[in-house]
Design a protein around this motif. Structure first.
Motif, short mmCIF file in Angstrom:
data_model
loop_
_atom_site.label_atom_id
_atom_site.label_comp_id
_atom_site.label_asym_id
_atom_site.label_seq_id
_atom_site.Cartn_x
_atom_site.Cartn_y
_atom_site.Cartn_z
N THR A 95 0.82 -1.21 0.00
CA THR A 95 0.00 0.00 0.00
C THR A 95 0.86 1.27 0.00
OG1 THR A 95 -1.72 -1.19 1.18
CG2 THR A 95 -1.83 1.21 1.24
N HIS A 96 0.53 2.16 -0.92
CA HIS A 96 1.29 3.40 -1.05
C HIS A 96 0.42 4.46 -1.74
CE1 HIS A 96 1.73 1.56 -4.99
NE2 HIS A 96 1.92 2.78 -5.47
N VAL A 97 0.90 5.69 -1.74
CA VAL A 97 0.27 6.73 -2.54
C VAL A 97 1.34 7.21 -3.51
CG1 VAL A 97 0.80 8.66 -0.99
CG2 VAL A 97 -1.23 8.77 -2.44
N ASP A 98 0.95 7.53 -4.76
CA ASP A 98 1.93 7.95 -5.76
C ASP A 98 2.44 9.36 -5.43
OD1 ASP A 98 1.49 5.55 -7.00
OD2 ASP A 98 0.17 6.35 -8.55
N ASN A 99 3.67 9.64 -5.81
CA ASN A 99 4.24 10.98 -5.57
C ASN A 99 3.38 12.05 -6.23
OD1 ASN A 99 6.34 9.76 -4.28
ND2 ASN A 99 7.90 10.26 -5.81
N VAL A 152 -8.34 4.17 -14.82
CA VAL A 152 -7.85 5.49 -14.45
C VAL A 152 -8.43 5.81 -13.08
CG1 VAL A 152 -7.78 7.93 -15.09
CG2 VAL A 152 -7.75 6.19 -16.87
N TYR A 153 -7.58 6.22 -12.14
CA TYR A 153 -8.06 6.45 -10.76
C TYR A 153 -7.32 7.65 -10.15
CZ TYR A 153 -3.88 3.66 -9.57
OH TYR A 153 -2.60 3.19 -9.46
N PRO A 154 -7.93 8.27 -9.14
CA PRO A 154 -7.30 9.45 -8.55
C PRO A 154 -5.95 9.10 -7.91
CG PRO A 154 -9.57 9.25 -7.81
CD PRO A 154 -9.23 7.98 -8.52
N LEU A 158 -4.86 5.64 -1.81
CA LEU A 158 -3.95 4.58 -1.40
C LEU A 158 -4.26 3.36 -2.27
CD1 LEU A 158 -4.19 4.85 2.50
CD2 LEU A 158 -2.15 5.30 1.10
N HIS A 159 -3.21 2.68 -2.73
CA HIS A 159 -3.45 1.50 -3.57
C HIS A 159 -2.29 0.52 -3.44
CE1 HIS A 159 -1.35 4.54 -6.02
NE2 HIS A 159 -0.73 3.52 -6.59
N HIS A 160 -2.54 -0.71 -3.86
CA HIS A 160 -1.47 -1.72 -3.86
C HIS A 160 -1.74 -2.75 -4.94
CE1 HIS A 160 -4.43 -3.67 -1.09
NE2 HIS A 160 -3.96 -4.79 -1.62
NI NI Z 1 1.24 3.48 -7.33
#
Ligand code: NI
Length: 227
Positions: A95-99, A152-154, A158-160
């Motif tokens: 799980t992370h959020v993109d920069n 396509v997502y915001p 948070l995603h993994h």
């Molecule tokens: Ni990502």
């Protein structure tokens, strides 16, 4: 808003892109990560700016630009050159959020990441696991699409990617800066646009209500968009 965009690539285009990238040299995926993501990321990537990434990336960019659904949903202002990743057996991305900001190395090309996109390049029956899991306000969504389809997502989500347990998951991914920064406003514009398109096909483009609603759409876009 999460938008699935079917058939971004034809089967022939998927095969062409796979021929380019499968023959190329892959590196550890942490080449593009921030320090926090690097802790969670286990995959391989085509080196950013490599000949294969550029050639395959150009095919992806050409394909997305001809998709009315992508344009309507994303309202893209600037698109980061697509990257390519591969998750083999046991690999995943925690799980992370993109920069928030992406700068293209060695250039002054920089974008704010409003939307993240994953374009699937392997059919789901050829691998187990590898689901893109996105946490949103309406709960968690799990995405695994046929080759040639895109989600396509915001970028705020948070995603993994769940670990692959058989085969390999291959995908293109990229970020974009939208002309409309706010996801709520962009979603409203997309809903209005979708309804206008349907009304247009039912009543024709000269219908008074169609003309008026089209005016409302463009005037909202004028208020909210940075071109
Ligand atoms: Ni990502």
């Amino acid at each position: 808003m999460l938008t699935a965009i079917p058939d971004v690539l034809t089967a022939d285009e998927v095969a062409r892109i796979r021929a380019i990238i499968d023959a190329a040299e892959w590196v550890d995926g942490n080449a593009t990560s921030g320090p926090q993501a690097a802790l969670a990321k286990r995959n391989e990537q085509l080196p950013e700016g490599s000949a294969a990434a550029r050639e395959a990336g150009t095919l992806v960019l050409t394909a997305i630009q001809r998709s009315p659904l992508f344009i309507a949903a994303a309202l893209p202002a600037k698109v980061y050159p697509p990257l390519f990743n591969r998750y083999g057996d046991g690999q995943g991305f925690g799980t992370h959020v993109d920069n928030a900001i992406r700068q293209l190395r060695g250039t002054d090309f920089r974008i704010r990441t409003d939307l993240s996109a994953t374009l699937f390049l392997e059919d789901p029956e050829n691998y187990d696991g590898g689901e893109l899991t996105i946490e949103g306000t309406f709960g968690t969504q799990t995405v695994k699409l046929p080759a040639g389809h895109m989600i396509v997502y915001p970028s705020t989500s948070l995603h993994h990617v769940t670990p692959v347990t058989r085969g390999a998951r291959v995908a293109a991914f990229f970020w974009l800066q939208s002309m409309v920064r706010d996801d709520g406003k962009r979603t409203l514009l997309f809903q209005l646009d979708t309804a206008i398109q349907r009304l247009t096909s039912e009543r024709g483009g000269a219908d008074t209500s169609v003309v008026e609603l089209t005016g409302v759409y463009h005037n909202l876009l004028r208020r909210w968009a940075d071109a």
